[in-house]
Design a protein around this motif. Sequence first.
Motif, PDB file in Angstrom:
ATOM      1  N   GLU A 229       0.812  -1.207   0.000  1.00  0.00           N
ATOM      2  CA  GLU A 229       0.000   0.000   0.000  1.00  0.00           C
ATOM      3  C   GLU A 229       0.853   1.269   0.000  1.00  0.00           C
ATOM      4  OE1 GLU A 229      -2.434  -0.316   3.415  1.00  0.00           O
ATOM      5  OE2 GLU A 229      -3.573  -2.041   2.697  1.00  0.00           O
ATOM      6  N   GLU A 230       0.306   2.303  -0.642  1.00  0.00           N
ATOM      7  CA  GLU A 230       0.981   3.600  -0.648  1.00  0.00           C
ATOM      8  C   GLU A 230       1.080   4.162   0.764  1.00  0.00           C
ATOM      9  OE1 GLU A 230       3.062   6.440  -2.896  1.00  0.00           O
ATOM     10  OE2 GLU A 230       2.260   4.454  -3.407  1.00  0.00           O
ATOM     11  N   GLU A 231       0.122   3.805   1.612  1.00  0.00           N
ATOM     12  CA  GLU A 231       0.146   4.257   3.006  1.00  0.00           C
ATOM     13  C   GLU A 231       1.430   3.799   3.698  1.00  0.00           C
ATOM     14  OE1 GLU A 231      -2.308   5.897   5.212  1.00  0.00           O
ATOM     15  OE2 GLU A 231      -2.716   6.705   3.223  1.00  0.00           O
ATOM     16  N   LEU A 232       1.862   2.577   3.403  1.00  0.00           N
ATOM     17  CA  LEU A 232       3.075   2.047   4.028  1.00  0.00           C
ATOM     18  C   LEU A 232       4.296   2.836   3.593  1.00  0.00           C
ATOM     19  CD1 LEU A 232       2.401  -1.801   3.689  1.00  0.00           C
ATOM     20  CD2 LEU A 232       2.053  -0.342   5.691  1.00  0.00           C
ATOM     21  N   LEU A 233       4.306   3.249   2.323  1.00  0.00           N
ATOM     22  CA  LEU A 233       5.413   4.068   1.827  1.00  0.00           C
ATOM     23  C   LEU A 233       5.452   5.408   2.544  1.00  0.00           C
ATOM     24  CD1 LEU A 233       7.685   4.749  -0.184  1.00  0.00           C
ATOM     25  CD2 LEU A 233       5.896   5.498  -1.790  1.00  0.00           C
ATOM     26  N   LEU A 234       4.287   6.046   2.672  1.00  0.00           N
ATOM     27  CA  LEU A 234       4.238   7.348   3.351  1.00  0.00           C
ATOM     28  C   LEU A 234       4.662   7.214   4.817  1.00  0.00           C
ATOM     29  CD1 LEU A 234       0.868   8.715   1.893  1.00  0.00           C
ATOM     30  CD2 LEU A 234       3.197   9.351   1.225  1.00  0.00           C
ATOM     31  N   ASN A 235       4.246   6.145   5.463  1.00  0.00           N
ATOM     32  CA  ASN A 235       4.653   5.919   6.853  1.00  0.00           C
ATOM     33  C   ASN A 235       6.161   5.744   6.965  1.00  0.00           C
ATOM     34  OD1 ASN A 235       2.036   6.050   7.785  1.00  0.00           O
ATOM     35  ND2 ASN A 235       1.709   3.834   7.717  1.00  0.00           N
ATOM     36  N   ALA A 236       6.731   4.991   6.012  1.00  0.00           N
ATOM     37  CA  ALA A 236       8.174   4.748   6.043  1.00  0.00           C
ATOM     38  C   ALA A 236       8.953   6.052   5.838  1.00  0.00           C
ATOM     39  CB  ALA A 236       8.549   3.731   4.969  1.00  0.00           C
ATOM     40  N   LEU A 237       8.527   6.886   4.898  1.00  0.00           N
ATOM     41  CA  LEU A 237       9.203   8.161   4.663  1.00  0.00           C
ATOM     42  C   LEU A 237       9.100   9.066   5.896  1.00  0.00           C
ATOM     43  CD1 LEU A 237       8.026   8.889   0.994  1.00  0.00           C
ATOM     44  CD2 LEU A 237      10.358   8.305   1.746  1.00  0.00           C
ATOM     45  N   SER A 238       7.946   9.048   6.544  1.00  0.00           N
ATOM     46  CA  SER A 238       7.762   9.847   7.751  1.00  0.00           C
ATOM     47  C   SER A 238       8.711   9.393   8.852  1.00  0.00           C
ATOM     48  CB  SER A 238       6.306   9.749   8.215  1.00  0.00           C
ATOM     49  OG  SER A 238       6.111  10.456   9.427  1.00  0.00           O
ATOM     50  N   GLU A 367      13.960  18.529   5.251  1.00  0.00           N
ATOM     51  CA  GLU A 367      13.251  18.472   3.978  1.00  0.00           C
ATOM     52  C   GLU A 367      13.592  17.172   3.273  1.00  0.00           C
ATOM     53  OE1 GLU A 367      12.961  20.898  -0.303  1.00  0.00           O
ATOM     54  OE2 GLU A 367      14.268  21.616   1.340  1.00  0.00           O
ATOM     55  N   LEU A 368      12.593  16.553   2.682  1.00  0.00           N
ATOM     56  CA  LEU A 368      12.809  15.318   1.927  1.00  0.00           C
ATOM     57  C   LEU A 368      13.143  15.697   0.492  1.00  0.00           C
ATOM     58  CD1 LEU A 368      12.762  12.237   1.852  1.00  0.00           C
ATOM     59  CD2 LEU A 368      10.317  12.357   1.345  1.00  0.00           C
ATOM     60  N   ASN A 369      14.455  15.727   0.171  1.00  0.00           N
ATOM     61  CA  ASN A 369      14.916  16.068  -1.181  1.00  0.00           C
ATOM     62  C   ASN A 369      16.011  15.091  -1.591  1.00  0.00           C
ATOM     63  OD1 ASN A 369      17.157  16.910   0.302  1.00  0.00           O
ATOM     64  ND2 ASN A 369      16.540  19.063   0.266  1.00  0.00           N
ATOM     65  N   ASP A 370      16.561  15.300  -2.792  1.00  0.00           N
ATOM     66  CA  ASP A 370      17.577  14.376  -3.298  1.00  0.00           C
ATOM     67  C   ASP A 370      18.814  14.354  -2.407  1.00  0.00           C
ATOM     68  OD1 ASP A 370      15.862  13.869  -5.350  1.00  0.00           O
ATOM     69  OD2 ASP A 370      16.907  15.098  -6.844  1.00  0.00           O
ATOM     70  N   SER A 381      18.393   9.895  -5.417  1.00  0.00           N
ATOM     71  CA  SER A 381      17.268  10.817  -5.507  1.00  0.00           C
ATOM     72  C   SER A 381      16.127  10.322  -4.632  1.00  0.00           C
ATOM     73  CB  SER A 381      16.797  10.926  -6.960  1.00  0.00           C
ATOM     74  OG  SER A 381      16.262   9.683  -7.387  1.00  0.00           O
ATOM     75  N   VAL A 382      15.137  11.212  -4.447  1.00  0.00           N
ATOM     76  CA  VAL A 382      13.959  10.826  -3.671  1.00  0.00           C
ATOM     77  C   VAL A 382      13.214   9.698  -4.366  1.00  0.00           C
ATOM     78  CG1 VAL A 382      11.710  11.595  -2.827  1.00  0.00           C
ATOM     79  CG2 VAL A 382      13.694  13.101  -2.614  1.00  0.00           C
ATOM     80  N   ASP A 383      13.127   9.776  -5.690  1.00  0.00           N
ATOM     81  CA  ASP A 383      12.420   8.730  -6.429  1.00  0.00           C
ATOM     82  C   ASP A 383      13.092   7.372  -6.252  1.00  0.00           C
ATOM     83  OD1 ASP A 383      10.530  10.484  -7.319  1.00  0.00           O
ATOM     84  OD2 ASP A 383      11.501  10.867  -9.252  1.00  0.00           O
ATOM     85  N   GLU A 384      14.428   7.361  -6.275  1.00  0.00           N
ATOM     86  CA  GLU A 384      15.146   6.089  -6.089  1.00  0.00           C
ATOM     87  C   GLU A 384      14.966   5.579  -4.657  1.00  0.00           C
ATOM     88  OE1 GLU A 384      19.626   4.177  -6.490  1.00  0.00           O
ATOM     89  OE2 GLU A 384      19.233   6.197  -7.273  1.00  0.00           O
ATOM     90  N   LEU A 385      14.931   6.509  -3.697  1.00  0.00           N
ATOM     91  CA  LEU A 385      14.693   6.123  -2.300  1.00  0.00           C
ATOM     92  C   LEU A 385      13.314   5.474  -2.163  1.00  0.00           C
ATOM     93  CD1 LEU A 385      15.408   6.124   0.722  1.00  0.00           C
ATOM     94  CD2 LEU A 385      14.467   8.452   0.849  1.00  0.00           C
ATOM     95  N   LYS A 386      12.316   6.065  -2.804  1.00  0.00           N
ATOM     96  CA  LYS A 386      10.966   5.501  -2.743  1.00  0.00           C
ATOM     97  C   LYS A 386      10.929   4.108  -3.372  1.00  0.00           C
ATOM     98  CE  LYS A 386       8.363   9.863  -2.762  1.00  0.00           C
ATOM     99  NZ  LYS A 386       7.399  10.706  -3.508  1.00  0.00           N
ATOM    100  N   LEU A 387      11.681   3.947  -4.473  1.00  0.00           N
ATOM    101  CA  LEU A 387      11.721   2.650  -5.138  1.00  0.00           C
ATOM    102  C   LEU A 387      12.302   1.587  -4.211  1.00  0.00           C
ATOM    103  CD1 LEU A 387      11.250   1.026  -7.732  1.00  0.00           C
ATOM    104  CD2 LEU A 387      13.558   1.694  -8.471  1.00  0.00           C
ATOM    105  N   LYS A 388      13.391   1.945  -3.505  1.00  0.00           N
ATOM    106  CA  LYS A 388      14.015   1.009  -2.567  1.00  0.00           C
ATOM    107  C   LYS A 388      13.054   0.646  -1.434  1.00  0.00           C
ATOM    108  CE  LYS A 388      18.895   2.301  -3.231  1.00  0.00           C
ATOM    109  NZ  LYS A 388      19.430   0.927  -3.431  1.00  0.00           N
ATOM    110  N   ILE A 389      12.330   1.656  -0.961  1.00  0.00           N
ATOM    111  CA  ILE A 389      11.386   1.405   0.134  1.00  0.00           C
ATOM    112  C   ILE A 389      10.268   0.486  -0.339  1.00  0.00           C
ATOM    113  CG2 ILE A 389       9.665   2.461   1.645  1.00  0.00           C
ATOM    114  CD1 ILE A 389      11.481   4.933   1.795  1.00  0.00           C
ATOM    115  N   ARG A 390       9.782   0.728  -1.564  1.00  0.00           N
ATOM    116  CA  ARG A 390       8.716  -0.124  -2.093  1.00  0.00           C
ATOM    117  C   ARG A 390       9.178  -1.572  -2.199  1.00  0.00           C
ATOM    118  NH1 ARG A 390       7.276   4.476  -5.469  1.00  0.00           N
ATOM    119  NH2 ARG A 390       5.147   5.160  -4.909  1.00  0.00           N
ATOM    120  N   LYS A 391      10.423  -1.781  -2.621  1.00  0.00           N
ATOM    121  CA  LYS A 391      10.955  -3.152  -2.718  1.00  0.00           C
ATOM    122  C   LYS A 391      11.015  -3.793  -1.336  1.00  0.00           C
ATOM    123  CE  LYS A 391      13.743  -2.690  -6.919  1.00  0.00           C
ATOM    124  NZ  LYS A 391      15.134  -2.725  -7.484  1.00  0.00           N
ATOM    125  N   SER A 392      11.463  -2.994  -0.369  1.00  0.00           N
ATOM    126  CA  SER A 392      11.545  -3.503   0.996  1.00  0.00           C
ATOM    127  C   SER A 392      10.168  -3.853   1.543  1.00  0.00           C
ATOM    128  CB  SER A 392      12.209  -2.466   1.908  1.00  0.00           C
ATOM    129  OG  SER A 392      12.221  -2.891   3.244  1.00  0.00           O
TER     130      SER A 392
END
Length: 557
Positions: A229-238, A367-370, A381-392
Amino acid sequence: PRPPFPGGRMKAAVTLVALSGLLLASPASSFLAIPALRAPVASSFHGATNVCTSGQFRTSSCAQPLIGAFPQLRSPGRKSVQTRMALDVAVEDLPGSQKKLSITVSADECTKAYENVLGRLSKNAEVPGFRKGKAPPAMVLNHFGKDSISAEACEQIIGAAVPLALQQKEIRAIGQAQMADEDAVSKMLEKFKPGEGVSFEVLVDVWPEAKLSGDYTGITVEAEEEPIEEELLLNALSEIRKREAMSIISGAETKSKVYPSRLPEDHAEYKATGNIAVVDLVGYKKNSDGSKGDKLPDLAIGENVEVPMEKGKFFEGFVESIEGMQAGDEALVPVTFPSNHKVPELQGLEALFDVKIKALKDSIYPELNDEFAAKISEASSVDELKLKIRKSIGQESIVSTEKNINKALEDHILGLVDVEIPETLIDEQTKTKFAGMMSDFKAKGMDDAEVKKMITKDNFEKYKKNSRENTVRALTISFVIGEIAKKEGIKVDPAEVEGEMQQLRAQYEDDVDEEQARSRVEAELERQKVLEFLKESNTVKLIPKKEEAKPKEPAAE
C-alpha cells in the motif's frame, strides 16, 4: 511431538527460574516429588516440607512433598531407587490424557526398604551414649521413632516403584507423578508394616494421542494477501525523517501539543513545537475510591523520560491528558495498562501517575529532497529512495502473506484433531514462555532485582491465564504436525539441525541448553517441512486483505 519452537529464543530462563526459587514448579500441595520424576524447576521445593517436633510426617492438611520431610534421616550419597522390585500394577485411563496407577508392593520389598533405612541410620546415627554408628538397631529405632523410619521407607518405596511401574506398563509420562488424593500418603503410612505388602495410587499425565479425523491434502484454503500500500510508503518516509530530526528546547511560553503520528505529506522542512515532553513519572495503583494506592514497581517510574506527543504513543490517552501543559506544570494522570502489557503484574491495571513537566522540546524535521535521500541511503534521488522502500515493503508483504498462508493451513489441520492437552504440558510450556520473557527483560538491561520482583506466583498465574488459549493452540498444532510427519515419512536432516545449533551457539556465545535447544530446533524444522508439504499438497487461494473495522464516531450531543 515436542513443544512448539518459541520464536527462536534458545536461552530458556532455567537460570532465572532457579534464581527466583519461586513457584514456577507446580504447587507443592498437589505433587509428590518423586526423585526419578522430579523436573528441574521443581527443585526449589526440595526440603521445604513440614516436620512435626516428634519427627513424624504431616499429611492431610499440609500435603507437602514427601522428599525432604525428614532431613535428619538423610545421608550423603543415599540411593533410594532400586533397579528391580516386585510389584503389581493396574492402570486405569482417565479423562484429560491422565492415567491412574494402582501399585502394590510385596511384603518382601517393604521389609527390605524398612531394614535398608534402619541399617543405613545405624551406620551414621549419633545416638546419645554411643559412638557415631555404633548404636544397636533397637536404640536407633527408639531414637528416631518407628514412624519416622516407616516414612523414610515409604519414600524409598514410592521413589523406586513409580518409575518402574511406568516402565513396566510402557507409559510415557509427562512431568511429576501425583498422589491420587490428599490423604494417600497418610493412609499409606498408617497401613505400612514391615513384613506386609502396601498399596498406593498415583496419577500421571501422559502424551495425548492425536488422531486425525479428516483430509489434510487435496483441499483448498484461503489466505489473505498482504497488499503493498501507498500508506506504508508514506509511513516509512515519515519515520525516516523522524529519525533524522533535530530537537531543541522550546520557548518558555510553549505549551505541549499532540500531533498526528505521521508527518505532513509535503516534503518541506517542518517544525513541530512542544511535541516532546520531558517528564518525571511516579506511578501508583489506583484505589477503588480513585485515590493513590501503593507505588508501582520501579519499571513504571522514571526521570527525564522523553514522551513523544503523538497520537497512539505511550499509554492510551496519556499524551492527551498532558496537552497544553508547560515546563514546570504538574498533573495526576489516570492510566489503564493494556491487558497484553509485557509485564504481567501491570496487565489491565488501573493506575495514577504523578507527572511533572521538566521541559518541552521542538522537533525540526529535514526536507525530503535528493540531498537528504543521498545522505541517509545509497539512493541518488527521492524517487530512487521511494523505489528502494517499495521493494523492501514488497519483501515484508511477501513474508506477511507467507505467515497468513501458514496460519490458514494450521487453522485447517487444527480442526482435524480432537485432543485433550494435559495441564502439565500447558504449565511447562507457559513456564518456558514466561521465563523467556524474563530473560528478554534482563537482556534488554533491566536490573536483576527488578526481574526478580516480577517473578511471582500472581504474575505467573496472570500470564498463564492470558496466554492459555494461544498455548493450547500451539501445543495442539504441534501434535498434528508430528502426526502428519509420521504418516508422510517427513524427517529432519541431522545436518540441518547441527547447522542451526552452530548458529545458536555463536549467537549466544555457547550459553545454550544443548538438549532443550536441539529439541526445539528439530521441532521447528519439522514444522517448516510439514507446512511446505501441505502447501505443495493443497490449493492456496489468496484473497484481498480485509479492512480493519474503523471505530465508530461518537454520537453528537
